[in-house]
Design a protein around this motif. Structure first.
Motif, PDB file in Angstrom:
ATOM      1  N   GLY A  65      49.358   4.142  69.477  1.00  0.00           N
ATOM      2  CA  GLY A  65      49.574   3.478  70.673  1.00  0.00           C
ATOM      3  C   GLY A  65      49.541   3.998  71.994  1.00  0.00           C
ATOM      4  O   GLY A  65      50.639   4.407  72.521  1.00  0.00           O
ATOM      5  N   THR A  66      48.498   4.658  72.391  1.00  0.00           N
ATOM      6  CA  THR A  66      48.515   5.295  73.778  1.00  0.00           C
ATOM      7  C   THR A  66      47.631   4.808  74.521  1.00  0.00           C
ATOM      8  O   THR A  66      46.794   5.273  75.379  1.00  0.00           O
ATOM      9  CB  THR A  66      48.090   6.751  73.400  1.00  0.00           C
ATOM     10  N   LEU A  67      47.835   3.210  74.664  1.00  0.00           N
ATOM     11  CA  LEU A  67      46.756   2.552  75.564  1.00  0.00           C
ATOM     12  C   LEU A  67      47.198   2.711  77.198  1.00  0.00           C
ATOM     13  O   LEU A  67      48.412   2.993  77.483  1.00  0.00           O
ATOM     14  CB  LEU A  67      46.928   1.003  75.312  1.00  0.00           C
ATOM     15  N   LEU A  68      46.252   2.874  77.923  1.00  0.00           N
ATOM     16  CA  LEU A  68      46.464   3.059  79.424  1.00  0.00           C
ATOM     17  C   LEU A  68      46.089   1.789  80.065  1.00  0.00           C
ATOM     18  O   LEU A  68      45.572   0.840  79.829  1.00  0.00           O
ATOM     19  CB  LEU A  68      45.456   4.311  79.617  1.00  0.00           C
ATOM     20  N   PRO A  69      46.690   1.657  81.224  1.00  0.00           N
ATOM     21  CA  PRO A  69      46.796   0.614  82.288  1.00  0.00           C
ATOM     22  C   PRO A  69      45.349   0.541  82.750  1.00  0.00           C
ATOM     23  O   PRO A  69      44.617   1.440  83.000  1.00  0.00           O
ATOM     24  CB  PRO A  69      47.850   0.658  83.164  1.00  0.00           C
ATOM     25  N   ARG A  70      45.099  -0.627  83.534  1.00  0.00           N
ATOM     26  CA  ARG A  70      43.782  -0.858  84.175  1.00  0.00           C
ATOM     27  C   ARG A  70      43.702  -0.043  85.536  1.00  0.00           C
ATOM     28  O   ARG A  70      44.919   0.166  86.053  1.00  0.00           O
ATOM     29  CB  ARG A  70      43.512  -2.313  84.382  1.00  0.00           C
ATOM     30  N   LEU A  71      42.735   0.707  85.776  1.00  0.00           N
ATOM     31  CA  LEU A  71      42.438   1.512  87.033  1.00  0.00           C
ATOM     32  C   LEU A  71      42.456   0.701  88.197  1.00  0.00           C
ATOM     33  O   LEU A  71      42.361  -0.655  87.987  1.00  0.00           O
ATOM     34  CB  LEU A  71      41.089   2.346  86.911  1.00  0.00           C
ATOM     35  N   PRO A  72      43.026   1.371  89.285  1.00  0.00           N
ATOM     36  CA  PRO A  72      42.723   0.450  90.571  1.00  0.00           C
ATOM     37  C   PRO A  72      41.264   0.070  91.173  1.00  0.00           C
ATOM     38  O   PRO A  72      40.532   0.761  90.603  1.00  0.00           O
ATOM     39  CB  PRO A  72      43.188   1.359  91.516  1.00  0.00           C
ATOM     40  N   SER A  73      41.148  -1.149  91.672  1.00  0.00           N
ATOM     41  CA  SER A  73      39.945  -1.517  91.724  1.00  0.00           C
ATOM     42  C   SER A  73      39.495  -0.871  92.912  1.00  0.00           C
ATOM     43  O   SER A  73      40.275  -0.315  93.910  1.00  0.00           O
ATOM     44  CB  SER A  73      40.058  -3.249  91.998  1.00  0.00           C
ATOM     45  N   ASP A 128      33.790  14.147  75.992  1.00  0.00           N
ATOM     46  CA  ASP A 128      34.825  13.025  76.488  1.00  0.00           C
ATOM     47  C   ASP A 128      34.429  12.705  78.074  1.00  0.00           C
ATOM     48  O   ASP A 128      34.377  13.716  78.894  1.00  0.00           O
ATOM     49  CB  ASP A 128      36.103  13.310  76.242  1.00  0.00           C
ATOM     50  N   LEU A 129      34.130  11.419  78.453  1.00  0.00           N
ATOM     51  CA  LEU A 129      34.256  11.295  79.734  1.00  0.00           C
ATOM     52  C   LEU A 129      35.337  10.366  80.242  1.00  0.00           C
ATOM     53  O   LEU A 129      35.513  10.296  81.433  1.00  0.00           O
ATOM     54  CB  LEU A 129      32.879  10.112  80.127  1.00  0.00           C
ATOM     55  N   THR A 130      36.241   9.941  79.470  1.00  0.00           N
ATOM     56  CA  THR A 130      37.371   9.410  79.853  1.00  0.00           C
ATOM     57  C   THR A 130      38.484   9.757  78.872  1.00  0.00           C
ATOM     58  O   THR A 130      38.266  10.498  77.633  1.00  0.00           O
ATOM     59  CB  THR A 130      37.463   7.863  79.814  1.00  0.00           C
ATOM     60  N   PRO A 131      39.836   9.679  79.194  1.00  0.00           N
ATOM     61  CA  PRO A 131      41.047   9.844  78.102  1.00  0.00           C
ATOM     62  C   PRO A 131      40.585   9.200  76.956  1.00  0.00           C
ATOM     63  O   PRO A 131      40.224   7.826  76.873  1.00  0.00           O
ATOM     64  CB  PRO A 131      42.188   9.616  78.880  1.00  0.00           C
ATOM     65  N   VAL A 132      40.981   9.603  75.789  1.00  0.00           N
ATOM     66  CA  VAL A 132      41.033   9.002  74.326  1.00  0.00           C
ATOM     67  C   VAL A 132      42.201   7.959  74.430  1.00  0.00           C
ATOM     68  O   VAL A 132      43.236   8.565  74.792  1.00  0.00           O
ATOM     69  CB  VAL A 132      40.905   9.912  73.386  1.00  0.00           C
ATOM     70  N   GLN A 174      38.815   3.585  81.268  1.00  0.00           N
ATOM     71  CA  GLN A 174      39.332   4.523  82.118  1.00  0.00           C
ATOM     72  C   GLN A 174      38.393   5.107  83.239  1.00  0.00           C
ATOM     73  O   GLN A 174      38.395   6.243  83.677  1.00  0.00           O
ATOM     74  CB  GLN A 174      39.908   5.544  81.657  1.00  0.00           C
ATOM     75  N   LYS A 175      37.270   4.411  83.503  1.00  0.00           N
ATOM     76  CA  LYS A 175      36.082   4.701  84.513  1.00  0.00           C
ATOM     77  C   LYS A 175      35.410   3.527  84.762  1.00  0.00           C
ATOM     78  O   LYS A 175      35.177   2.595  84.045  1.00  0.00           O
ATOM     79  CB  LYS A 175      35.250   5.634  83.954  1.00  0.00           C
ATOM     80  N   HIS A 176      35.030   3.537  86.139  1.00  0.00           N
ATOM     81  CA  HIS A 176      34.219   2.367  86.621  1.00  0.00           C
ATOM     82  C   HIS A 176      32.828   2.357  85.993  1.00  0.00           C
ATOM     83  O   HIS A 176      32.447   3.707  85.794  1.00  0.00           O
ATOM     84  CB  HIS A 176      34.216   2.478  87.986  1.00  0.00           C
ATOM     85  N   ILE A 177      32.247   1.398  85.645  1.00  0.00           N
ATOM     86  CA  ILE A 177      31.151   1.356  84.661  1.00  0.00           C
ATOM     87  C   ILE A 177      29.695   2.059  85.650  1.00  0.00           C
ATOM     88  O   ILE A 177      29.281   2.902  84.879  1.00  0.00           O
ATOM     89  CB  ILE A 177      30.661  -0.061  84.620  1.00  0.00           C
ATOM     90  N   GLU A 178      29.918   1.753  86.829  1.00  0.00           N
ATOM     91  CA  GLU A 178      28.774   2.507  87.864  1.00  0.00           C
ATOM     92  C   GLU A 178      28.924   4.192  87.566  1.00  0.00           C
ATOM     93  O   GLU A 178      27.920   4.813  88.130  1.00  0.00           O
ATOM     94  CB  GLU A 178      29.111   1.902  89.231  1.00  0.00           C
ATOM     95  N   LYS A 179      30.012   4.643  87.421  1.00  0.00           N
ATOM     96  CA  LYS A 179      30.247   6.272  87.514  1.00  0.00           C
ATOM     97  C   LYS A 179      30.158   6.707  86.073  1.00  0.00           C
ATOM     98  O   LYS A 179      30.215   7.878  85.886  1.00  0.00           O
ATOM     99  CB  LYS A 179      31.836   6.574  87.881  1.00  0.00           C
ATOM    100  N   LEU A 180      29.756   5.944  85.037  1.00  0.00           N
ATOM    101  CA  LEU A 180      29.658   6.475  83.653  1.00  0.00           C
ATOM    102  C   LEU A 180      27.930   7.067  83.645  1.00  0.00           C
ATOM    103  O   LEU A 180      27.029   6.812  84.304  1.00  0.00           O
ATOM    104  CB  LEU A 180      29.609   5.391  82.404  1.00  0.00           C
TER     105      LEU A 180
END
Length: 368
Positions: free
Chosen positions: A216-224, A262-266, A289-295
């Motif tokens: 249970g280590t879910l993270l909130p949505r990033l700012p738009s 890893d490209l984002t937090p697990v 935890q990353k914008h799609i365009e930045k992957l």
């Protein structure tokens, strides 16, 4: 097929804190300005939460310098977590609470001879660890009623500070949660040789050889950001022939590049909400935890299904699935399951089963 169209988690586990992971709910059946901290400093502080092993137990009422220092570090970690919590820095608070809880659990169950803590004091330390996990779970819960509140948690700071002299009844009706062994990728295969259907065999070492981690280590949505796309993945359910036999199942979600980096937090989902026939149901949202365009090109999102093996006393990866970038599109999708070990480089894939059993997801894209 590599995907196709098929047709805040609330857990029905009972008890006052039924929204928490089931083992925490069981443990707690009846319990009544933004700032920044240097990451290196926090990492150093977390490493110092362990007992150094130097020095021995004191004779008489005086405590040794080792134990005095340990209590001071625990207290500092407790206050950091509470400060983050009160400032609304929930990710940092959850991280601080879970790290301190892990160290308290280890001390509560330690068998070393130089401990100055009595068995009753160790039990109290274990109960404080449970409360830290309950507060961490509350910060990740979508339900607001009957949460373990920050003001409840703050009542425990003086108890932890004065643990050697505390002799009153613990203020909450909770029980220590036992440590569990979480294997790193690749370690499990050195310990297991039986088929998935078999759960027998000897244990694989001390149960606290590896850090404990409560799912249970879910993270909130990033700012738009203008012109950028965020992805929410709802993990609906996973199909398994022995779904009903899985103990405390959860899914670890990670985003990897072609080299498995890893490209984002697990993130770990909470324990599944229910099991039914050949399905384990989650119904939980994962915020990428990353914008799609930045992957990076060739990146993939991995889903590792894990469950607890009581006979071996560790948490095991049963199977995994992944979703590639060209599969990111709004709506439902089902993806195949593959046999462990998890192949983050996607070079030696072997389907888990020929049966029509898949991981069921639903994607939502957010773009300004």
């Amino acid at each position: 097929m590599r995907g196709g169209a098929p047709g805040a988690a609330k857990f029905g586990c009972g008890g006052k804190w039924a929204w928490a992971a089931p083992e925490l709910a069981a443990a707690a059946a009846g319990a009544v300005p933004r700032g920044s901290v240097d990451a290196a400093t926090r990492a150093r502080d977390h490493g110092s939460l362990e007992r150094s092993g130097r020095g021995g137990a004191a004779t008489g009422p005086a405590m040794s310098e080792v134990t005095r220092s340990l209590l001071q570090r625990w207290g500092a970690s407790f206050r950091r977590g509470a400060d983050f919590d009160s400032w609304g820095q929930l990710v940092e608070a959850i991280d601080e609470y879970q790290i301190l809880a892990r160290h308290l659990q280890k001390e509560a169950q330690a068998q070393h001879n130089n401990s100055e803590f009595t068995e009753e004091q160790k039990k109290t330390i274990g109960k404080i660890a449970t409360c830290l996990e309950l507060r961490s779970a509350a910060l990740q819960s979508t339900q607001s009623q009957d949460e373990f509140k920050l003001e409840d948690l703050k009542k425990l700071e003086p108890i932890l500070k004065n643990i050697l002299t505390y002799n009153k009844e613990f203020p909450f009706d909770v029980q220590p949660v036992p440590l569990r062994r979480i294997l790193a990728p690749g370690e499990e295969e050195n310990l297991e040789f039986e088929d998935d259907e078999e759960e027998g065999g000897a244990g694989a070492g001390s149960p606290d050889s590896f850090p404990a981690r409560v799912p249970g280590t879910l993270l909130p949505r990033l700012p738009s950001e203008p012109g950028m796309t965020l992805l929410t993945i709802k993990i609906e359910k996973i199909g398994l022939k022995d779904a009903g036999q899985c103990i405390d199942p959860y899914i670890t979600v990670s985003v990897k590049d072609l080299n498995g980096i890893d490209l984002t937090p697990v993130q770990d989902t909470p324990v599944a909400s229910r099991k039914e026939d050949t399905y384990v149901h989650f119904n939980v949202d994962i915020e990428l935890q990353k914008h799609i365009e930045k992957l990076t090109k060739g990146a993939a999102i991995f889903f590792e299904f894990k469950h607890y093996k009581p006979k071996k006393r560790f948490t095991s990866t049963k199977c995994f699935a992944f979703m590639e970038m060209d599969e990111i599109k709004p709506g439902p999708i089902i993806i195949e399951l593959y046999k462990k070990p998890t192949d983050f480089k996607r070079k030696k894939l072997q389907l888990l089963t020929k049966k029509p059993l898949y991981l069921h997801l639903h994607q939502t894209l957010h773009k300004e």
